[in-house]
Design a protein around this motif. Structure first.
Motif, PDB file in Angstrom:
ATOM      1  N   GLY A   1       0.818  -1.223   0.000  1.00  0.00           N
ATOM      2  CA  GLY A   1       0.000   0.000   0.000  1.00  0.00           C
ATOM      3  C   GLY A   1       0.838   1.252   0.000  1.00  0.00           C
ATOM      4  N   GLU A   2       1.934   1.219   0.742  1.00  0.00           N
ATOM      5  CA  GLU A   2       2.784   2.413   0.795  1.00  0.00           C
ATOM      6  C   GLU A   2       3.443   2.637  -0.570  1.00  0.00           C
ATOM      7  OE1 GLU A   2       4.639   2.987   4.573  1.00  0.00           O
ATOM      8  OE2 GLU A   2       6.447   3.756   3.592  1.00  0.00           O
ATOM      9  N   ALA A   3       3.872   1.531  -1.172  1.00  0.00           N
ATOM     10  CA  ALA A   3       4.511   1.639  -2.493  1.00  0.00           C
ATOM     11  C   ALA A   3       3.512   2.194  -3.512  1.00  0.00           C
ATOM     12  CB  ALA A   3       5.025   0.276  -2.931  1.00  0.00           C
ATOM     13  N   LEU A   4       2.301   1.662  -3.492  1.00  0.00           N
ATOM     14  CA  LEU A   4       1.306   2.117  -4.471  1.00  0.00           C
ATOM     15  C   LEU A   4       1.006   3.601  -4.319  1.00  0.00           C
ATOM     16  CD1 LEU A   4      -1.084  -0.941  -4.548  1.00  0.00           C
ATOM     17  CD2 LEU A   4       0.060   0.110  -6.523  1.00  0.00           C
ATOM     18  N   ALA A   5       0.873   4.042  -3.074  1.00  0.00           N
ATOM     19  CA  ALA A   5       0.570   5.461  -2.851  1.00  0.00           C
ATOM     20  C   ALA A   5       1.698   6.327  -3.409  1.00  0.00           C
ATOM     21  CB  ALA A   5       0.376   5.701  -1.360  1.00  0.00           C
ATOM     22  N   GLU A   6       2.928   5.887  -3.215  1.00  0.00           N
ATOM     23  CA  GLU A   6       4.051   6.692  -3.725  1.00  0.00           C
ATOM     24  C   GLU A   6       4.086   6.707  -5.249  1.00  0.00           C
ATOM     25  OE1 GLU A   6       7.765   6.085  -1.751  1.00  0.00           O
ATOM     26  OE2 GLU A   6       6.848   6.398   0.222  1.00  0.00           O
ATOM     27  N   LEU A   7       3.690   5.598  -5.852  1.00  0.00           N
ATOM     28  CA  LEU A   7       3.664   5.550  -7.323  1.00  0.00           C
ATOM     29  C   LEU A   7       2.540   6.430  -7.857  1.00  0.00           C
ATOM     30  CD1 LEU A   7       4.234   1.708  -7.758  1.00  0.00           C
ATOM     31  CD2 LEU A   7       5.825   3.515  -8.483  1.00  0.00           C
ATOM     32  N   ILE A   8       1.402   6.365  -7.200  1.00  0.00           N
ATOM     33  CA  ILE A   8       0.248   7.137  -7.680  1.00  0.00           C
ATOM     34  C   ILE A   8       0.489   8.638  -7.520  1.00  0.00           C
ATOM     35  CG2 ILE A   8      -2.195   7.630  -7.129  1.00  0.00           C
ATOM     36  CD1 ILE A   8      -2.506   4.558  -6.718  1.00  0.00           C
ATOM     37  N   SER A   9       1.225   9.000  -6.471  1.00  0.00           N
ATOM     38  CA  SER A   9       1.461  10.431  -6.229  1.00  0.00           C
ATOM     39  C   SER A   9       2.660  10.963  -7.006  1.00  0.00           C
ATOM     40  CB  SER A   9       1.722  10.660  -4.742  1.00  0.00           C
ATOM     41  OG  SER A   9       2.991  10.104  -4.417  1.00  0.00           O
ATOM     42  N   GLY A  10       3.459  10.047  -7.582  1.00  0.00           N
ATOM     43  CA  GLY A  10       4.643  10.506  -8.311  1.00  0.00           C
ATOM     44  C   GLY A  10       5.870  10.649  -7.434  1.00  0.00           C
ATOM     45  N   ARG A  11       5.736  10.319  -6.130  1.00  0.00           N
ATOM     46  CA  ARG A  11       6.964  10.306  -5.307  1.00  0.00           C
ATOM     47  C   ARG A  11       7.916   9.240  -5.847  1.00  0.00           C
ATOM     48  NH1 ARG A  11       6.121  11.210   1.113  1.00  0.00           N
ATOM     49  NH2 ARG A  11       4.839  13.094   0.943  1.00  0.00           N
ATOM     50  N   ALA A  12       7.341   8.206  -6.437  1.00  0.00           N
ATOM     51  CA  ALA A  12       8.149   7.177  -7.106  1.00  0.00           C
ATOM     52  C   ALA A  12       7.579   7.000  -8.510  1.00  0.00           C
ATOM     53  CB  ALA A  12       8.077   5.867  -6.342  1.00  0.00           C
ATOM     54  N   VAL A  13       8.420   6.522  -9.414  1.00  0.00           N
ATOM     55  CA  VAL A  13       7.996   6.377 -10.809  1.00  0.00           C
ATOM     56  C   VAL A  13       7.935   4.884 -11.164  1.00  0.00           C
ATOM     57  CG1 VAL A  13       8.612   6.911 -13.206  1.00  0.00           C
ATOM     58  CG2 VAL A  13       9.020   8.594 -11.402  1.00  0.00           C
ATOM     59  N   PRO A  14       6.830   4.442 -11.765  1.00  0.00           N
ATOM     60  CA  PRO A  14       6.720   3.015 -12.107  1.00  0.00           C
ATOM     61  C   PRO A  14       7.859   2.569 -13.024  1.00  0.00           C
ATOM     62  CG  PRO A  14       4.620   4.130 -12.430  1.00  0.00           C
ATOM     63  CD  PRO A  14       5.637   5.201 -12.159  1.00  0.00           C
ATOM     64  N   SER A  15       8.325   1.348 -12.780  1.00  0.00           N
ATOM     65  CA  SER A  15       9.428   0.831 -13.595  1.00  0.00           C
ATOM     66  C   SER A  15       9.342  -0.675 -13.810  1.00  0.00           C
ATOM     67  CB  SER A  15      10.769   1.162 -12.938  1.00  0.00           C
ATOM     68  OG  SER A  15      10.820   0.578 -11.640  1.00  0.00           O
ATOM     69  N   GLY A  16       8.279  -1.321 -13.310  1.00  0.00           N
ATOM     70  CA  GLY A  16       8.137  -2.771 -13.498  1.00  0.00           C
ATOM     71  C   GLY A  16       7.848  -3.097 -14.954  1.00  0.00           C
ATOM     72  N   LYS A  17       8.225  -4.294 -15.353  1.00  0.00           N
ATOM     73  CA  LYS A  17       7.977  -4.771 -16.733  1.00  0.00           C
ATOM     74  C   LYS A  17       7.332  -6.146 -16.643  1.00  0.00           C
ATOM     75  CE  LYS A  17      10.327  -1.444 -18.919  1.00  0.00           C
ATOM     76  NZ  LYS A  17      11.064  -1.464 -20.163  1.00  0.00           N
ATOM     77  N   LEU A  18       6.435  -6.433 -17.559  1.00  0.00           N
ATOM     78  CA  LEU A  18       5.692  -7.695 -17.479  1.00  0.00           C
ATOM     79  C   LEU A  18       6.606  -8.908 -17.703  1.00  0.00           C
ATOM     80  CD1 LEU A  18       2.416  -6.783 -19.448  1.00  0.00           C
ATOM     81  CD2 LEU A  18       2.804  -6.793 -16.958  1.00  0.00           C
ATOM     82  N   PRO A  19       6.589  -9.852 -16.740  1.00  0.00           N
ATOM     83  CA  PRO A  19       7.371 -11.083 -16.914  1.00  0.00           C
ATOM     84  C   PRO A  19       6.578 -12.166 -17.631  1.00  0.00           C
ATOM     85  CG  PRO A  19       6.493 -10.975 -14.690  1.00  0.00           C
ATOM     86  CD  PRO A  19       5.980  -9.759 -15.407  1.00  0.00           C
ATOM     87  N   VAL A  20       5.361 -11.801 -18.033  1.00  0.00           N
ATOM     88  CA  VAL A  20       4.477 -12.707 -18.785  1.00  0.00           C
ATOM     89  C   VAL A  20       3.690 -11.875 -19.788  1.00  0.00           C
ATOM     90  CG1 VAL A  20       4.026 -14.610 -17.175  1.00  0.00           C
ATOM     91  CG2 VAL A  20       2.834 -12.453 -16.874  1.00  0.00           C
ATOM     92  N   SER A  21       3.325 -12.491 -20.891  1.00  0.00           N
ATOM     93  CA  SER A  21       2.470 -11.795 -21.853  1.00  0.00           C
ATOM     94  C   SER A  21       1.062 -11.713 -21.269  1.00  0.00           C
ATOM     95  CB  SER A  21       2.380 -12.591 -23.151  1.00  0.00           C
ATOM     96  OG  SER A  21       3.658 -12.924 -23.617  1.00  0.00           O
ATOM     97  N   PHE A  22       0.368 -10.633 -21.566  1.00  0.00           N
ATOM     98  CA  PHE A  22      -1.053 -10.529 -21.201  1.00  0.00           C
ATOM     99  C   PHE A  22      -1.870 -10.827 -22.460  1.00  0.00           C
ATOM    100  CE2 PHE A  22      -1.873  -8.180 -17.034  1.00  0.00           C
ATOM    101  CZ  PHE A  22      -0.683  -8.595 -16.463  1.00  0.00           C
ATOM    102  N   VAL A  23      -2.870 -11.680 -22.331  1.00  0.00           N
ATOM    103  CA  VAL A  23      -3.639 -12.094 -23.500  1.00  0.00           C
ATOM    104  C   VAL A  23      -4.977 -11.352 -23.575  1.00  0.00           C
ATOM    105  CG1 VAL A  23      -2.604 -14.393 -23.602  1.00  0.00           C
ATOM    106  CG2 VAL A  23      -4.665 -14.019 -22.215  1.00  0.00           C
TER     107      VAL A  23
END
Ligand code: NOJ
Length: 733
Positions: A533-555
């Motif tokens: 939850g803390e990580a998500l809040a920081e990503l949503i507010s821009g305190r942190a910037v998303p950087s994850g990449k999909l390790p699986v294809s989405f169909v």
């Protein structure tokens, strides 16, 4: 001076040789005193619920799983060390899969970080916490290749790519085992489930797997070999059969490939009752048969089938098993116990148990992992949201302190979870109206109340997803969609005239095409663990910037499974102009010319490719150069390029190198990941990156079943995901 390194390495070599022989000597000395029954006792692993001190004192178990109470562990250990005839300590085991008390994102989420150092650190932290409670053996890493999200255990995997799973599996082994197994904070790792479990037909758990040997060797076995090479102390057999032979009875797999070809000399344990399940598989008539098959295949320790303890003695007397086989198995078990230092230090300091659980450093690492594992799938100029603005928070995963921990987190305590609601409340003015209470909930009864509140908000944040119990072992799904009324709920939210940010916390890649369309922004966080939850809040507010990449294809649709980006080419590769179901004329005549391998209703490709993930900034790949366009099989190809952060946020990018072998003796994958690197870049900054790829890493098992590089033409791509980049040719001569 000049000769020093050689002298030094000779000294190191002789020390490690003498250490090795010292352990071997102690093992042999002990073994020579053991009765056959005592040996068989060592080969028996029992669950905590089925043991007591008398069983241990009688030497009827070599290992116990699932006890995490330091005082009880010491008590059992006392029975082993002080009351059994030879005083052989117990090996205490537990499924420490993605953290112990401090829970990290599920392994599939950790794979989305593409950050081997962080994965290693997570495993180190898990080892520190678990060992303080007395656990010295974990059943992790799980390096099954998972290409079908119907299979619930995809959550425990590193996804669909062999190379990614190899790098991260090895990193976990390093993390658990530390520098020395004998350190009290080290745990023996266990590469599982050997092998082919992820290819269970139809994604149904425990199901049969049919994998041609070449595919097994080229795609499913490499991560196991990487763990073996990294020194994983143990391996676990898988429940499934491969091509008709259950792994626990698969002598070829265990003895010929793992021990013979790979030269690995660790200890092999069955999965829970997988020896006993040889009866249900129909390859053993009874437990005696099962024990014979398993020991003959190369298994050393039986987890909970009682088949060894009840039958091995008779099998030896009847000459169906040789005592030498039993000695070899027990030697491997004792060796591990010596290497772990259990003979020197069988007890743990109870006053120190849990001393570092949930400490600041561990929580910070879990948060970093949650930050790096979240994948931004869409952003129509909505994110980040302004800190302090009013947000309406809703959805079944908003305050899901238990479910955000994900599958196989038996020691994670939900009381320590920072939920999305808690995290967001620190940075925003939150109005909370969950509407759906849990992921399978159909009751949207108080949507009207939400609607009224939505008018007062600047944006809506919907926390969607699946409960932890909807993925993991024995929890497969035929249809991998958001459960309950979540689809309808998101649809209704999208019509409220407010920016809609959807976060999906799930154990697998769900079918989210519709929800993606309905949302203005979407973050896929997998099950993010304690600090999610803390990580998500920081990503949503821009305190942190998303950087994850999909390790699986989405169909687009579950019907496309199994699905993976690195599939073989067909004789009719994608043309990009497939006729879809709505375009078929009425009374059309039969046509197949020009058609490719695709679905009328789902098309050819994926919804989102392997490696996909957006950022708040943008990245540019430029000046890509190759050290040479013609290389020999013993050369190292250097691929150099500039990576530029061309946007306004400091951020990380995961750069990837893919190759394609254009003509082979067998059909080759359309693309294969060969290198990746997570790079931190300040806004406007450029870095020079160099991927070094030894040409020998292009080897594969071809028509002659020999592992080698085949000369010919190749292509490579440097890009941020498996669908981007310009192909660059090179040649192996
Ligand atoms: C069964 C699971 O398949 C395996 O992954 C786990 O390690 C064992 N049970 C022990 O709990």
């Amino acid at each position: 001076m000049k000769f020093r390194p050689i002298v030094l390495s000779l000294i190191i070599l002789s020390i490690s040789c003498s250490e090795r022989s010292e352990v071997d000597r102690r093992v042999d000395a002990l073994l020579s005193q053991m009765t056959l029954d005592e040996k068989i006792g060592q080969m028996n692993q029992l669950d905590y619920g089925s043991v007591n001190s008398e069983i241990i004192a009688a030497g009827k178990a070599g290992s116990v799983l699932n006890c995490v109470d330091a005082a009880r562990i010491n008590e059992l250990q006392r029975a082993a060390v002080e009351e059994s005839r030879l005083g052989i300590p117990l090996l205490m085991a537990r499924d420490v899969i993605h953290g112990f008390h401090t829970v990290f994102p599920i392994p599939l989420g950790q794979a989305a970080t593409f950050d081997a150092a962080l994965v290693e650190e997570g495993a180190r932290i898990a080892a520190k916490e678990a060992t303080s409670h007395g656990v010295r053996w974990t059943f992790s890493p799980m390096v099954d290749i998972a290409r079908d999200a119907r299979w619930g255990r995809i959550a425990e995997s590193f996804g669909e790519d062999s190379y990614l799973a190899s790098v991260l599996g090895a990193a976990m082994v390093r993390g658990y085992q530390g520098n020395e197994l004998s350190s009290p904070t080290s745990m023996a790792a266990c590469a599982k489930h050997f092998a082919g479990y992820g290819a269970s037909e139809g994604g149904r758990d425990y199901n049969t797997a049919n994998i041609p040997e070449r595919v097994l060797r080229n795609s499913y076995l490499p991560p196991f070999q990487a763990c073996a090479d990294e020194g994983a102390a143990t391996f676990m057999t898988s429940f499934n059969d491969v091509n008709g032979v259950p792994s626990t009875a698969n002598r070829w797999l265990l003895d010929e490939v793992l021990r013979g070809e790979w030269g690995w000399d660790g200890m092999i344990v069955t999965d829970w009752n997988s020896a006993g399940e040889l009866i249900a598989h129909g390859v053993a008539a009874d437990l005696k048969d099962a024990a014979e098959l398993s020991v003959n295949a190369g298994v050393d320790m039986d987890m909970m089938s009682y088949s060894f303890i009840g039958n091995v003695s008779a099998l030896v007397k009847e000459g169906k098993l040789q005592e030498k086989q039993i000695d070899d198995a027990v030697r491997r078990i004792l060796k591990l116990k010596f290497e772990l230092g259990l003979f020197e230090q069988p007890y743990i300091d109870e006053s120190n148990a849990g001393a570092s659980d949930y400490c600041e450093e561990h929580l910070a690492a879990a948060k970093k992992a949650a930050l790096e594992s979240a994948v931004l799938l869409k952003n129509e100029g909505v994110l980040p949201l302004k800190e302090g603005s009013t947000v309406l928070v809703c959805g079944p995963m908003a305050d899901a302190s238990h479910d955000q921990l994900g599958t196989w987190a038996p020691d994670g305590q939900e009381s320590h979870s920072i939920t999305a609601l808690m995290g967001l409340s620190k940075l925003f003015n939150v109005i909370y109206e969950p509407v759906l209470e849990y992921s399978r909930d159909y009751d949207m009864g108080n949507f009207a109340a939400l609607k009224a509140k939505a008018l007062r908000s600047d944006a809506i944040i919907m926390l969607a997803g699946e409960e932890a119990i909807l993925s993991g072992e024995a929890h497969s799904l035929a249809d991998v969609k958001l459960q309950g009324a979540q689809r309808e709920f998101i649809d209704a939210l999208s019509k409220l005239g407010k920016p809609l940010v959807t976060v999906v916390m799930a154990g697998r890649p769900l079918e989210i095409e519709q929800e993606l369309e309905d949302s203005d922004a979407m973050i896929y966080s997998f099950h993010p663990g304690t600090m999610g939850g803390e990580a998500l809040a920081e990503l949503i507010s821009g305190r942190a910037v998303p950087s994850g990449k999909l390790p699986v294809s989405f169909v687009h649709s579950s019907g496309q499974y199994p699905f993976y980006y690195n599939h073989s080419n067909t004789g009719r590769p994608n043309q990009g102009n497939e006729t879809l179901i709505g375009d078929l004329p009425l009374k059309a005549g039969q046509v197949s010319n020009g058609c490719t391998s695709y679905y009328l209703d789902a098309g050819y490709g994926e919804l989102l490719p392997f490696g996909y993930g957006l950022s708040y900034t943008s990245f540019k790949y430029s000046n890509i150069t190759l050290s040479s366009n013609e290389l020999h099989s013993d050369d190292v190809l250097k691929v150099e390029f500039e990576l530029t952060n061309s946007g306004d946020y400091d951020a990380d990018e995961v750069a990837m190198l893919f190759i394609q072998d254009l003509v082979g003796s067998i059909v080759r994958p359309v693309k294969e990941l060969k290198r990746f690197e997570r790079v931190s870049l300040k806004a406007g900054e450029s870095k020079h990156i160099c991927f070094e790829l030894p040409i020998k890493e292009l080897a594969f098992y071809g028509l002659d079943n020999i592992f080698k590089v085949e000369a010919g033409n190749f292509k490579l791509w440097v890009a941020g995901n498996s669908a981007d980049g310009e192909a660059i040719p090179f040649k192996v001569i």
